[in-house]
Design a protein around this motif. Structure first.
Motif, PDB file in Angstrom:
ATOM      1  N   ALA A 146      39.013  46.852  56.181  1.00  0.00           N
ATOM      2  CA  ALA A 146      39.604  46.115  55.069  1.00  0.00           C
ATOM      3  C   ALA A 146      39.039  44.702  54.961  1.00  0.00           C
ATOM      4  N   LYS A 147      38.652  44.138  56.078  1.00  0.00           N
ATOM      5  CA  LYS A 147      38.142  42.772  56.085  1.00  0.00           C
ATOM      6  C   LYS A 147      36.898  42.646  55.188  1.00  0.00           C
ATOM      7  N   MET A 148      36.026  43.665  55.213  1.00  0.00           N
ATOM      8  CA  MET A 148      34.867  43.656  54.315  1.00  0.00           C
ATOM      9  C   MET A 148      35.245  44.197  52.931  1.00  0.00           C
ATOM     10  N   ALA A 149      36.074  45.255  52.921  1.00  0.00           N
ATOM     11  CA  ALA A 149      36.312  45.974  51.663  1.00  0.00           C
ATOM     12  C   ALA A 149      37.125  45.160  50.661  1.00  0.00           C
ATOM     13  N   VAL A 150      38.130  44.453  51.121  1.00  0.00           N
ATOM     14  CA  VAL A 150      39.014  43.744  50.183  1.00  0.00           C
ATOM     15  C   VAL A 150      38.254  42.689  49.365  1.00  0.00           C
ATOM     16  N   PRO A 151      37.516  41.770  50.007  1.00  0.00           N
ATOM     17  CA  PRO A 151      36.803  40.766  49.190  1.00  0.00           C
ATOM     18  C   PRO A 151      35.790  41.393  48.226  1.00  0.00           C
ATOM     19  N   ILE A 152      35.105  42.457  48.662  1.00  0.00           N
ATOM     20  CA  ILE A 152      34.112  43.087  47.775  1.00  0.00           C
ATOM     21  C   ILE A 152      34.798  43.723  46.565  1.00  0.00           C
ATOM     22  N   LEU A 153      35.883  44.461  46.809  1.00  0.00           N
ATOM     23  CA  LEU A 153      36.584  45.094  45.687  1.00  0.00           C
ATOM     24  C   LEU A 153      37.143  44.060  44.715  1.00  0.00           C
ATOM     25  N   LEU A 154      37.727  42.994  45.262  1.00  0.00           N
ATOM     26  CA  LEU A 154      38.289  41.956  44.374  1.00  0.00           C
ATOM     27  C   LEU A 154      37.179  41.322  43.547  1.00  0.00           C
ATOM     28  N   ASN A 155      36.059  41.012  44.196  1.00  0.00           N
ATOM     29  CA  ASN A 155      34.937  40.411  43.476  1.00  0.00           C
ATOM     30  C   ASN A 155      34.397  41.358  42.405  1.00  0.00           C
ATOM     31  N   ALA A 156      34.248  42.628  42.778  1.00  0.00           N
ATOM     32  CA  ALA A 156      33.628  43.602  41.871  1.00  0.00           C
ATOM     33  C   ALA A 156      34.518  43.919  40.674  1.00  0.00           C
ATOM     34  N   LYS A 157      35.852  43.803  40.844  1.00  0.00           N
ATOM     35  CA  LYS A 157      36.752  44.158  39.741  1.00  0.00           C
ATOM     36  C   LYS A 157      37.226  42.952  38.940  1.00  0.00           C
ATOM     37  N   ILE A 158      37.462  41.822  39.617  1.00  0.00           N
ATOM     38  CA  ILE A 158      38.214  40.743  38.980  1.00  0.00           C
ATOM     39  C   ILE A 158      37.358  39.599  38.462  1.00  0.00           C
ATOM     40  N   GLN A 159      36.185  39.380  39.092  1.00  0.00           N
ATOM     41  CA  GLN A 159      35.425  38.181  38.731  1.00  0.00           C
ATOM     42  C   GLN A 159      35.138  38.106  37.239  1.00  0.00           C
ATOM     43  N   ALA A 179      39.403  60.167  52.468  1.00  0.00           N
ATOM     44  CA  ALA A 179      40.787  60.552  52.794  1.00  0.00           C
ATOM     45  C   ALA A 179      41.234  59.966  54.130  1.00  0.00           C
ATOM     46  N   LYS A 180      40.277  59.685  55.029  1.00  0.00           N
ATOM     47  CA  LYS A 180      40.660  59.176  56.358  1.00  0.00           C
ATOM     48  C   LYS A 180      40.590  57.652  56.446  1.00  0.00           C
ATOM     49  N   SER A 181      40.327  56.970  55.336  1.00  0.00           N
ATOM     50  CA  SER A 181      40.182  55.511  55.372  1.00  0.00           C
ATOM     51  C   SER A 181      41.454  54.832  55.874  1.00  0.00           C
ATOM     52  N   GLN A 182      41.308  53.937  56.832  1.00  0.00           N
ATOM     53  CA  GLN A 182      42.452  53.151  57.316  1.00  0.00           C
ATOM     54  C   GLN A 182      42.643  51.905  56.451  1.00  0.00           C
ATOM     55  N   ALA A 183      41.622  51.567  55.685  1.00  0.00           N
ATOM     56  CA  ALA A 183      41.657  50.330  54.895  1.00  0.00           C
ATOM     57  C   ALA A 183      42.291  50.527  53.518  1.00  0.00           C
ATOM     58  N   ALA A 184      42.460  51.795  53.116  1.00  0.00           N
ATOM     59  CA  ALA A 184      42.857  52.096  51.739  1.00  0.00           C
ATOM     60  C   ALA A 184      44.116  51.350  51.305  1.00  0.00           C
ATOM     61  N   GLY A 185      45.154  51.404  52.135  1.00  0.00           N
ATOM     62  CA  GLY A 185      46.432  50.786  51.759  1.00  0.00           C
ATOM     63  C   GLY A 185      46.278  49.306  51.461  1.00  0.00           C
ATOM     64  N   GLN A 186      45.574  48.594  52.356  1.00  0.00           N
ATOM     65  CA  GLN A 186      45.382  47.156  52.171  1.00  0.00           C
ATOM     66  C   GLN A 186      44.566  46.852  50.923  1.00  0.00           C
ATOM     67  N   VAL A 187      43.515  47.644  50.703  1.00  0.00           N
ATOM     68  CA  VAL A 187      42.641  47.437  49.543  1.00  0.00           C
ATOM     69  C   VAL A 187      43.438  47.604  48.248  1.00  0.00           C
ATOM     70  N   LEU A 188      44.213  48.691  48.162  1.00  0.00           N
ATOM     71  CA  LEU A 188      44.981  48.946  46.937  1.00  0.00           C
ATOM     72  C   LEU A 188      46.044  47.868  46.718  1.00  0.00           C
ATOM     73  N   ALA A 189      46.691  47.453  47.812  1.00  0.00           N
ATOM     74  CA  ALA A 189      47.719  46.405  47.686  1.00  0.00           C
ATOM     75  C   ALA A 189      47.106  45.097  47.194  1.00  0.00           C
ATOM     76  N   ALA A 190      45.928  44.751  47.733  1.00  0.00           N
ATOM     77  CA  ALA A 190      45.276  43.496  47.333  1.00  0.00           C
ATOM     78  C   ALA A 190      44.869  43.539  45.863  1.00  0.00           C
ATOM     79  N   LEU A 191      44.368  44.681  45.415  1.00  0.00           N
ATOM     80  CA  LEU A 191      43.968  44.812  44.009  1.00  0.00           C
ATOM     81  C   LEU A 191      45.193  44.683  43.107  1.00  0.00           C
ATOM     82  N   ALA A 192      46.253  45.394  43.433  1.00  0.00           N
ATOM     83  CA  ALA A 192      47.460  45.363  42.600  1.00  0.00           C
ATOM     84  C   ALA A 192      48.033  43.943  42.555  1.00  0.00           C
ATOM     85  N   LYS A 193      48.020  43.271  43.702  1.00  0.00           N
ATOM     86  CA  LYS A 193      48.549  41.909  43.767  1.00  0.00           C
ATOM     87  C   LYS A 193      47.750  40.970  42.866  1.00  0.00           C
TER      88      LYS A 193
END
Lengths: 439, 439
Positions: B261-274, B289-303
């Motif tokens: 999530a540490k890498m994925a969250v900033p990249i997803l936010l940048n790629a979607k929101i900038q 399906a086995k991603s452990q980061a999914a929950g954090q990534v989705l929460a950060a995007l929704a927030k």
């Protein structure tokens, strides 16, 4: 034959010609999908694997040459019954010598470097992002061509070497030859573990098949027509798939005042006589009104059997050399025969302006010893190849060191002039970071 | 205004809109001929001369900004009267800040190297023949675009710097702005001794003008449509002139099992929101399906205000994060807004196969720490840009170091991905001998 022919059958062939254009569209779409799947295997096949396929096709051509020549004999027989001209029958014919030439071409192709994977440019950006732009296959190529069945092998080989699948539409006159060649190619692909669907033919759908290919935007990445003017113009103006236009060459040579006969005569003879039927042969000679070499050049051409179609001033320069009067159409005619249009111009500007009116953008040459004239000609003539003091016959992939030639593009997009294997690829940007975001 | 407007008048404008399609064809053909003549001057203009023209346009924009903004106000007023949406009116608007941006872009363009004259490859053959393949201008470019009047300056600048003449067809909604800008550009060209006809507009012929451009094969060398999907598709499927297709980006990011999530969250936010409204913004997130980061990534995007259109499995991963159910159309939607489609896939193969079904071939990224997965993604995803562990926002000419960007090509011929000045050129083979003939 039946065993080979069966190998080329695929489910969609069953509907051959049955239901007209709609059936052809559906069948060609399905074939293109299978070709796309096959193209993914080819795109990842290394050079050694692709070369093994080329050599397997070459070996099969050698081994099964009797079958191929027998199939071709049926086309020749049918053509003769239809009243096909001797010139066309000659283009259609496959004999031992032509099969040998196909084998040699495939072997040569196997010896060429692989364009796929070549890095075009690359760098590491200040932020640490690694970039490279790499040549990758187009995917699915379409080829629409006429009576010469050797194009089937030729295009299939070029497509395979560049990692592409290919859909073929050959001339109806060569149907039996093409069917036998296709079966042989598909068998050879399978023999080295590559998918047969990488090379397929829409011939079973006739003209509808060609039309379906031209409409298959998104399914076929690029269409290459090979043949006469009419075929190429039909494809270029009809296709919704991107097209690479090849071939037409209304080639000019300008004989400047400063060029002597010693240089001009051999170049003109080579450019006109070596192979009159190809696109890099000169079709119009423009002579500077003050040229001292003109008389000798015209006499040498006439002596070698060239019919000179001259304007009034050129007739005067010709003196005793036999000529015929040029008509307007001569300036736009690609004779592809021992004919040459000849006009006199006042100066370099006159030559450039004649060329601008009549060029097809293939090749133009200047013969001169005047540096400023050479440089102006190079800068101001807008053709795929601009030549100084050499024969126009050099506009050729093999001669220019590109290896195998796909054709000579007369358009400005993607490829211009002789096209080698690299021109059958596209590029892909590969960007690698470590969590990089844009600021 | 009238003085500026007069500078843009040319004889064919007189027939504006008078006689429908036929008149437009004749007028556009005549304009293209004048542009061709002008292009010959530009093709031979050195970089200094072309840069002087760019800076003259920039200076004129600064000096006459009040006139330009006044002309634009008329378009805005007319748009408001027509019930044009606020979003469209914003795209249409020219204010001091946007004029400053145009000036800055022209100054930056003047600072870039000239692609014309660059030698792509060259060699001396064993027989002594000297070869070089050189970048030369295309000649006459056509541009068809929509409501943003800044494109008029932008495209004119890029065309001039690459030595090309250009015919423009802007949106009717920006007619007054474009007319004022065109007059200013043509005046500036003349002020440095370049032909005004190097930049001309067919706007006086409305839609017929655009149609005439699309049919002007041989007169216009390449057409570049800039705008929404409908415009681009109309040009691509109608034009007989070669087209470079730009823009559509249904961009995917695949979150592999091994990405944290540490890498994925900033990249997803940048790629979607900038900048949600541009083509390199992510539109679909594929989650292993086995991603452990999914929950954090989705929460950060929704927030951050992103509406998540999720399939059933993604809804389960989202937990308490608010989502809406995805429908089939979501997988093919370029939202250009704060929306993101989210699907769960079983593995890398599932991600690649989803991408193959829905990609527009623009940009796809993988977030992973698995080397084999990164390499397979790079090799098997067939898009203009393939990105590993970085934001999709990097697919941009400026970011990739190409300098000014003409657009992002989603086709495979000629140019793929971000197009710089080089992609507005073609090449020419220059062959020099001393009496060479082919043996």
């Amino acid at each position: 034959m039946s065993q080979i022919a069966n190998a080329s059958l695929n489910p969609s062939d069953v509907t051959a010609g049955a239901d007209g254009p709609q059936a052809a569209v559906a069948a060609v779409s399905a074939m293109a999908d299978r070709a796309r799947t096959a193209s993914r295997v080819l795109a990842r096949a290394d050079r050694n694997w692709k070369d093994r396929a080329l050599l397997a096709i070459a070996a099969a051509l050698d081994e099964k040459r009797a079958r191929i020549i027998a199939a071709n004999a049926k086309d020749i027989e049918a053509g003769r019954a239809n009243g096909t001209s001797d010139a066309m029958l000659d283009r259609l014919k496959l004999d031992d010598r032509r099969v040998d030439a196909l084998i040699a071409a495939l072997q040569e192709l196997a010896g060429l470097p692989d364009p796929v994977g070549t890095v075009l440019r690359g760098q590491t950006l200040p932020n640490g992002l690694r970039l490279r732009q790499v040549h990758v296959p187009m995917g699915v190529i379409g080829a629409i061509y006429e009576a010469r069945p050797n194009v089937t092998v030729d295009i299939a080989g070029l497509a395979l070497k560049s990692g592409n699948a290919v859909l073929l539409r050959g001339g109806t006159a060569a149907a039996a030859s093409n069917k036998a060649l296709l079966a042989l190619i598909r068998d050879a692909l399978e023999s080295v573990g590559l998918p047969a669907d990488a090379v397929a033919s829409v011939d079973a759908y006739g003209r509808d098949g060609a039309d379906a290919m031209m409409g298959a935007r998104g399914k076929i990445d690029v269409l290459i027509p090979r043949g006469g003017r009419e075929l190429i113009q039909r494809v270029v103006t009809t296709a919704k798939v991107p097209v690479i236009e090849t071939g037409e060459g209304n080639v000019h040579i300008y004989l400047d005042e400063s060029a002597d006969a010693k240089m001009a005569v051999p170049i003109l003879l080579n450019a006109k006589i070596q192979r009159p039927s190809v696109c890099n042969t000169v079709e119009t000679l423009l002579i500077n009104a003050k040229s001292q070499a003109a008389g000798q050049v015209l006499a040498a051409l006439a002596k070698s059997g060239v019919r000179l179609h001259v304007d009034e001033r050129a007739a005067a320069l010709a003196g005793d050399t036999p000529t015929v009067p040029a008509v307007d159409a001569d300036w736009d005619t690609e004779y592809m025969d021992l004919d040459l249009a000849v006009a006199v111009v006042d100066d370099l500007d006159g030559a450039i302006s004649h060329i601008r009116r009549h060029t097809t953008g293939h090749t133009e040459a200047i013969l001169t010893n005047n540096l400023a004239h050479a440089e102006r000609f190079i800068a101001e003539v807008d053709s795929a190849a601009v030549i100084v003091n050499a024969s126009t016959r050099f506009t050729d992939g093999g001669q220019l060191g590109l290896g195998a030639e796909v054709g000579i593009s007369t358009q400005k997009m993607h490829a211009r002039g002789p096209m080698g294997l690299r021109e059958l690829t596209t590029t892909k940007w590969i960007v690698q970071g470590d969590g990089h975001v844009r600021s």
